[in-house]
Design an enzyme around this catalytic site. Structure first.
Site, PDB file in Angstrom:
ATOM      1  N   GLU A 279       0.145 -30.452 -12.164  1.00  0.00           N
ATOM      2  CA  GLU A 279       1.219 -31.442 -12.068  1.00  0.00           C
ATOM      3  C   GLU A 279       0.665 -32.866 -12.051  1.00  0.00           C
ATOM      4  O   GLU A 279       0.929 -33.636 -11.123  1.00  0.00           O
ATOM      5  CB  GLU A 279       2.099 -31.158 -10.837  1.00  0.00           C
ATOM      6  CG  GLU A 279       2.803 -29.824 -10.937  1.00  0.00           C
ATOM      7  CD  GLU A 279       3.765 -29.535  -9.786  1.00  0.00           C
ATOM      8  OE1 GLU A 279       3.572 -30.065  -8.685  1.00  0.00           O
ATOM      9  OE2 GLU A 279       4.716 -28.772 -10.017  1.00  0.00           O
ATOM     10  N   LYS A 347      -0.466 -19.387  -3.844  1.00  0.00           N
ATOM     11  CA  LYS A 347       0.931 -19.247  -3.398  1.00  0.00           C
ATOM     12  C   LYS A 347       1.329 -17.777  -3.421  1.00  0.00           C
ATOM     13  O   LYS A 347       0.848 -17.021  -4.280  1.00  0.00           O
ATOM     14  CB  LYS A 347       1.861 -20.050  -4.310  1.00  0.00           C
ATOM     15  CG  LYS A 347       1.752 -21.553  -4.121  1.00  0.00           C
ATOM     16  CD  LYS A 347       2.844 -22.311  -4.860  1.00  0.00           C
ATOM     17  CE  LYS A 347       2.677 -23.812  -4.669  1.00  0.00           C
ATOM     18  NZ  LYS A 347       3.725 -24.616  -5.308  1.00  0.00           N
ATOM     19  N   ASP A 352       6.488 -20.194  -8.102  1.00  0.00           N
ATOM     20  CA  ASP A 352       6.561 -21.309  -7.156  1.00  0.00           C
ATOM     21  C   ASP A 352       7.537 -21.091  -6.009  1.00  0.00           C
ATOM     22  O   ASP A 352       8.631 -21.653  -6.031  1.00  0.00           O
ATOM     23  CB  ASP A 352       6.934 -22.594  -7.911  1.00  0.00           C
ATOM     24  CG  ASP A 352       6.826 -23.825  -7.029  1.00  0.00           C
ATOM     25  OD1 ASP A 352       6.232 -23.714  -5.950  1.00  0.00           O
ATOM     26  OD2 ASP A 352       7.324 -24.884  -7.428  1.00  0.00           O
ATOM     27  N   GLU A 374      -0.912 -18.880   0.541  1.00  0.00           N
ATOM     28  CA  GLU A 374      -0.161 -20.092   0.920  1.00  0.00           C
ATOM     29  C   GLU A 374       1.318 -19.723   0.868  1.00  0.00           C
ATOM     30  O   GLU A 374       1.807 -19.265  -0.160  1.00  0.00           O
ATOM     31  CB  GLU A 374      -0.461 -21.228  -0.071  1.00  0.00           C
ATOM     32  CG  GLU A 374       0.393 -22.468   0.145  1.00  0.00           C
ATOM     33  CD  GLU A 374       0.127 -23.594  -0.881  1.00  0.00           C
ATOM     34  OE1 GLU A 374      -1.036 -23.834  -1.259  1.00  0.00           O
ATOM     35  OE2 GLU A 374       1.104 -24.233  -1.314  1.00  0.00           O
ATOM     36  N   GLU A 380      12.229 -25.524   0.335  1.00  0.00           N
ATOM     37  CA  GLU A 380      12.428 -26.230  -0.932  1.00  0.00           C
ATOM     38  C   GLU A 380      13.449 -25.524  -1.826  1.00  0.00           C
ATOM     39  O   GLU A 380      14.292 -26.174  -2.434  1.00  0.00           O
ATOM     40  CB  GLU A 380      11.088 -26.358  -1.661  1.00  0.00           C
ATOM     41  CG  GLU A 380      11.229 -26.971  -3.043  1.00  0.00           C
ATOM     42  CD  GLU A 380       9.900 -27.159  -3.770  1.00  0.00           C
ATOM     43  OE1 GLU A 380       8.842 -26.875  -3.194  1.00  0.00           O
ATOM     44  OE2 GLU A 380       9.945 -27.597  -4.932  1.00  0.00           O
ATOM     45  N   HIS A 508      14.081 -19.803 -10.393  1.00  0.00           N
ATOM     46  CA  HIS A 508      13.973 -21.191 -10.841  1.00  0.00           C
ATOM     47  C   HIS A 508      15.208 -21.696 -11.599  1.00  0.00           C
ATOM     48  O   HIS A 508      15.090 -22.396 -12.601  1.00  0.00           O
ATOM     49  CB  HIS A 508      12.723 -21.370 -11.709  1.00  0.00           C
ATOM     50  CG  HIS A 508      11.885 -22.539 -11.239  1.00  0.00           C
ATOM     51  ND1 HIS A 508      12.422 -23.770 -10.988  1.00  0.00           N
ATOM     52  CD2 HIS A 508      10.550 -22.633 -10.957  1.00  0.00           C
ATOM     53  CE1 HIS A 508      11.446 -24.579 -10.577  1.00  0.00           C
ATOM     54  NE2 HIS A 508      10.319 -23.920 -10.529  1.00  0.00           N
ATOM     55  N   TRP A 529       9.871 -26.734 -17.062  1.00  0.00           N
ATOM     56  CA  TRP A 529      10.607 -27.243 -15.907  1.00  0.00           C
ATOM     57  C   TRP A 529      12.105 -26.945 -16.040  1.00  0.00           C
ATOM     58  O   TRP A 529      12.888 -27.291 -15.159  1.00  0.00           O
ATOM     59  CB  TRP A 529      10.386 -28.767 -15.755  1.00  0.00           C
ATOM     60  CG  TRP A 529       9.027 -29.115 -15.226  1.00  0.00           C
ATOM     61  CD1 TRP A 529       8.152 -28.258 -14.614  1.00  0.00           C
ATOM     62  CD2 TRP A 529       8.373 -30.385 -15.252  1.00  0.00           C
ATOM     63  NE1 TRP A 529       6.999 -28.919 -14.264  1.00  0.00           N
ATOM     64  CE2 TRP A 529       7.107 -30.227 -14.644  1.00  0.00           C
ATOM     65  CE3 TRP A 529       8.721 -31.656 -15.723  1.00  0.00           C
ATOM     66  CZ2 TRP A 529       6.195 -31.281 -14.498  1.00  0.00           C
ATOM     67  CZ3 TRP A 529       7.816 -32.704 -15.572  1.00  0.00           C
ATOM     68  CH2 TRP A 529       6.565 -32.520 -14.968  1.00  0.00           C
TER      69      TRP A 529
HETATM   70  O1  GCW Z   1       6.844 -26.416  -5.384  1.00  0.00           O
HETATM   71  C1  GCW Z   1       6.332 -27.447  -6.148  1.00  0.00           C
HETATM   72  C2  GCW Z   1       7.021 -28.651  -5.640  1.00  0.00           C
HETATM   73  C3  GCW Z   1       6.187 -29.903  -5.647  1.00  0.00           C
HETATM   74  C4  GCW Z   1       4.848 -29.578  -4.996  1.00  0.00           C
HETATM   75  C5  GCW Z   1       4.168 -28.495  -5.816  1.00  0.00           C
HETATM   76  C6  GCW Z   1       2.856 -28.036  -5.214  1.00  0.00           C
HETATM   77  C7  GCW Z   1       3.471 -30.960  -3.615  1.00  0.00           C
HETATM   78  O2  GCW Z   1       8.210 -28.840  -6.346  1.00  0.00           O
HETATM   79  O3  GCW Z   1       6.889 -30.886  -4.946  1.00  0.00           O
HETATM   80  O4  GCW Z   1       4.037 -30.705  -4.865  1.00  0.00           O
HETATM   81  O5  GCW Z   1       4.975 -27.362  -5.879  1.00  0.00           O
HETATM   82  O6  GCW Z   1       2.854 -27.008  -4.549  1.00  0.00           O
HETATM   83  O7  GCW Z   1       1.846 -28.694  -5.407  1.00  0.00           O
END
Ligand code: GCW
Length: 699
Positions: A279, A347, A352, A374, A380, A508, A529
């Site tokens: 990102e 993660k 995500d 993680e 979120e 998502h 995205w």
């Molecule tokens: O879940 C996404 C989020 C971002 C976040 C990124 C990450 C800190 O939308 O806001 O950035 O993951 O985990 O790095």
């Protein structure tokens, strides 16, 4: 007259107040600020000498017992002179075989502090058994990740601004810093990364390091180590170098010097967390190097001081045909190349932090590299601080998942705890939901997620039920009726959200700017995205084909999972549309068509969300008015949002399926055009205001 008033104040008022409190039958709480310490009348233990580093933790343990009303004769703390190997350097033994003389022993002071908190917790929640129990933590490093920015905002934070008041530090500190440390120690958390993974280089300036040192000094007696997220391009920003290439000698010198400076301030500094080449963050790939080159350069700088590097595996680029495959594609070839003080932070799922994902296949394919999970505590993708979402079941689902890497029983927990192969770091990270709101987490019941994360990191075997019951007893009331009703709805809550947001493995489909509310139609600059990249709704059906005829992400899983996931007949229903693109009239295991089954899942979600309001109303007498009303208002909004989610998704999908809504689901309240035009004006560091959300009616 004056005399009368004095008598009134001195005698009558207290009597009236006492009577009111006892008839209301609730425990007093300072608006939820006391977290799991509700029965103490203060948030930090008083009169403790923390200046003496050699006894600071022990002094806290003693003060906690005193505050709990126990004398040294009733509960004895003993530091073992001959080390007991079974206890390690963080564990403890509680000998409660003689209830008039409890004995807590440990090899270290911090072990005694953990033992003290465990004793108090077990005693308060009715879990203290008349026997001898030894406990050691599941993970050695149990870390919170704060996504706090230096300007006071928190990325994906929904509980106010950052707790760290950088502009006041180091000269001024706040009582909350110590309260935070105490709250963490009481649930076993022993590390905090203070700043956002999208890191500003400035955090490494001397000016900020002095502030960080001040926090580290406050946290130390509670056993909490401080870590920092770093910006990989820091050498360019802070030392005017024209490169941040990890193999460049000047860059290496920059990091060596910086690390030496940090340890000068903070001798027990934990290490770095790094988001690189993800990102738009800088990273070694900018210089033709790989993740191992970047991580090892930092690891070498930290090694002499005992520091570690947590290098994140959250990487994806728009070029990839399937984002879910990328972490394995980038990291698996590097297995064995990372230093022993590096851990790859993964993660829980491959995309995500969605309400439901399969576990990340990266957990099951690294043989010679430290890896750590993680999870996301902040909500979120689960309704920010508006939805009641108890997340322990979601995290445990990942930790208990069998990767089959070393045959059956190779769970994510066992692998990351180093039970199945030699590892040199045992760690877990959770992205916090804490801000400067008086109740810390925005939603009073979201404190349960902070609590549960700590308890899980300490004991991955503890059940979701045990943990939520403990939380409710400690933070609210131990009334049986209350605990059973509220724990019931909390245990159910994550699945309810999956049902009304994204059932059957959909993922998502959020309004993409802020991730609150539905946005299946959204179009953004990058395909990966956009919700349509994930749901793939079309005339021929719905879902992402990750089987061998599609992206073949299934091939990243070990057998038998690969075969199980490959075939829609054997793929678990919860993950069906994660792995498959299926026709609208696909026959589900229960005999329904996919179209009808989707409707019924959304409806089940709506019905459950509504039922939580009644459940909450039925326990009103056990909760103080402030927290009762706050939670109730949010539950009402959550139920309305459940209908909003259903309306948006199913009306949008209908434009592809061209099928009618079944007759047994509740009617829609908005039309698609209205929904597509509705926009929330919020940033990625705030929850929406309830009054700004779409007007929905509950019948
Ligand atoms: O879940 C996404 C989020 C971002 C976040 C990124 C990450 C800190 O939308 O806001 O950035 O993951 O985990 O790095």
């Amino acid at each position: 007259m004056k005399k009368f008033l004095i008598i009134l104040n001195a005698i009558i008022l207290p009597v009236i107040l006492c009577a009111c409190v006892s008839c209301a039958n609730f425990q007093s709480s300072d608006e939820g600020h006391s977290l799991w310490f509700k029965t103490s009348n203060t948030n930090v233990v008083k009169n403790v000498d923390k200046s003496d580093a050699d006894t600071a933790s022990l002094n806290i343990a003693k003060a906690e017992l005193k505050q709990y009303g126990k004398s040294e004769d009733e509960v004895e703390l003993s530091l073992l002179s001959t080390k007991d190997k079974n206890i390690g350097d963080q564990g403890y033994t509680i000998d409660a075989s003689d209830s008039s003389k409890i004995k807590i022993s440990a090899n270290t002071q911090i072990g005694l502090l953990y033992g003290t908190y465990a004793y108090i917790r077990n005693d308060k929640t009715g879990q203290l058994k008349n026997n001898v129990v030894t406990e050691t933590p599941s993970y050695n490093n149990r870390i919170l990740n704060h996504w706090d920015n230096l300007d006071g905002t928190i990325e994906r934070g929904y509980a106010g601004s950052s707790m760290w008041k950088w502009e006041e530090l180091p000269n001024k500190t706040r009582p909350e810093y110590e309260e935070y440390a105490r709250a963490n120690a009481a649930i076993g958390i022993n590390g905090a990364v203070l700043n956002n993974v999208n890191a500003k280089p400035e955090i490494l300036t001397s000016e900020y390091l002095e502030k960080v040192k001040t926090l580290a000094d406050i946290f130390r007696p509670y056993g909490i180590k401080v870590y920092l997220s770093i910006n990989f391009a820091s050498p360019k920003h802070l030392a005017n170098l024209d490169t941040a290439d990890p193999l460049n000698p000047q860059v290496i010198k920059f990091w060596n010097d910086k690390v030496a400076e940090i340890y000068n301030y903070i001798p027990d500094f934990g290490g770095f967390l790094v988001k690189a080449n993800s990102e738009s963050q800088a990273g070694p790939q900018d210089y033709g190097r790989n993740h191992a080159d970047g991580a090892n350069m930092l690891a070498d700088a930290l090694k002499p001081y005992g520091g570690i590097v947590m290098w994140r595996a959250f990487v994806y680029s728009p070029q990839s045909e399937d984002r879910a495959k990328q972490a394995v594609e980038e990291f698996q070839p590097l297995d064995g190349q990372f230093r022993d003080n590096v851990s790859i932070q993964i993660k829980n799922g491959p995309v995500d932090f969605q309400p439901r994902e399969p576990f990340s296949p990266l957990f099951g394919c690294m043989n010679k590299t430290n890896i750590m999970p993680e999870v996301q505590i902040t909500q979120e993708y689960l309704g920010h601080s508006i939805y009641m979402a108890y997340l322990h079941p979601m995290w445990k689902e990942c930790l208990d998942s069998d990767t089959y890497q070393y045959g059956s029983g190779s769970t994510v927990a066992a692998i990351t705890q180093g039970k199945l192969r030699q590892t040199s770091i045992s760690a877990i990270a959770g992205v916090t939901n804490i801000g400067d709101n008086a109740n810390w987490c925005g939603h009073d019941l979201a404190q349960a997620n902070w609590y549960a994360y700590g308890r899980m990191a300490w004991d991955t075997n503890a059940t979701s039920q045990q943990i939520v019951e403990e939380f409710l007893k400690l933070a609210f009331s131990d009334n049986e009726d209350f605990v059973s009703k509220v724990s019931g709805m909390m245990l159910d809550s994550r699945e309810t959200i999956v049902n009304y947001q994204e059932p059957y493995g959909l993922h998502h489909i959020f309004e993409m700017n802020h991730h609150y509310g539905p946005g299946p139609w959204d179009v953004l600059s990058r395909p990966d995205w956009c919700p349509s990249y994930y749901h793939k709704a079309a005339a021929d059906g719905l879902g992402f084909n990750r089987a061998s005829t599609g992206s073949n992400a299934v091939s990243q899983y070990n057998e038998p999972l690969k075969s199980l996931y490959s075939n829609p007949e054997t793929c678990p229903d919860e993950l069906l549309l994660w792995f498959h693109h299926l026709p609208w009239n696909y026959k589900m295991k229960n005999g329904e068509t996919l179209w009808n089954a989707l409707h019924h899942k959304y409806q089940a979600g709506i019905d459950s969300a509504k039922s939580y309001i009644d459940t909450w109303d039925s326990v009103k007498q056990y909760v103080d008015n402030t927290r009762f009303n706050r939670v109730r208002e949010k539950l009402v909004r959550q139920a309305k949002d459940a209908i909003w989610w259903r309306d948006a998704q199913m009306l949008y999908f209908q434009t592809f399926s061209n099928l009618p809504f079944p007759s047994d689901v509740s009617p829609t309240q908005k039309d698609l055009e209205w929904l597509e035009n509705f926009k929330l004006d919020i940033t990625n560091y705030e929850a929406p205001k309830i009054e700004d959300l779409p007007d929905y009616k509950l019948d």
